[in-house]
Design an enzyme around this catalytic site. Sequence first.
Site, PDB file in Angstrom:
ATOM      1  CG  HIS A 131      40.089  -0.332 -61.275  1.00 33.06           C
ATOM      2  ND1 HIS A 131      39.440  -1.017 -61.979  1.00 33.06           N
ATOM      3  CD2 HIS A 131      40.733   0.893 -62.024  1.00 33.06           C
ATOM      4  CE1 HIS A 131      39.385  -0.442 -63.284  1.00 33.06           C
ATOM      5  NE2 HIS A 131      40.058   0.661 -63.172  1.00 33.06           N
ATOM      6  CD  GLN A 136      47.059  -7.592 -57.862  1.00 31.66           C
ATOM      7  OE1 GLN A 136      47.737  -6.490 -57.687  1.00 31.66           O
ATOM      8  NE2 GLN A 136      47.436  -8.485 -58.447  1.00 31.66           N
ATOM      9  CG  HIS A 168      43.155  -1.761 -65.273  1.00 33.28           C
ATOM     10  ND1 HIS A 168      42.157  -1.600 -66.162  1.00 33.28           N
ATOM     11  CD2 HIS A 168      44.176  -1.060 -65.919  1.00 33.28           C
ATOM     12  CE1 HIS A 168      42.191  -1.127 -66.967  1.00 33.28           C
ATOM     13  NE2 HIS A 168      43.409  -0.269 -67.034  1.00 33.28           N
TER      14      HIS A 168
END
Length: 94
Positions: free
Chosen positions: A68, A70, A72
């Site tokens: 998540h 990465q 984001h």
Amino acid sequence: MQLIMYGGEAKSNAMEAIQAAKKQLFEVADVKLQAAHAALLVAHHSQTELLSKEAQGEKNELNLFLIHGQDHLMTSIAFVDLTKEIIDLYKQLN
């Protein structure tokens, strides 16, 4: 968690920059865009640290937070890049 936090901060600042540019507050937009870049820099340093540890043989646990984070960060980078273009368009329209 730094990828998530600072990636989110970058995206929020970028959105605020667009909103300021829409109101023709270009100095505010530029400050918000600079803040977005600063947040991305912190997130990128965190990412680089993870990559360096991996390169040195220290395995990172692959979990939902890392994936998540990465995702984001990469989304935020694209969003900040597009924000600069949107601000430039607002400046030209003004």
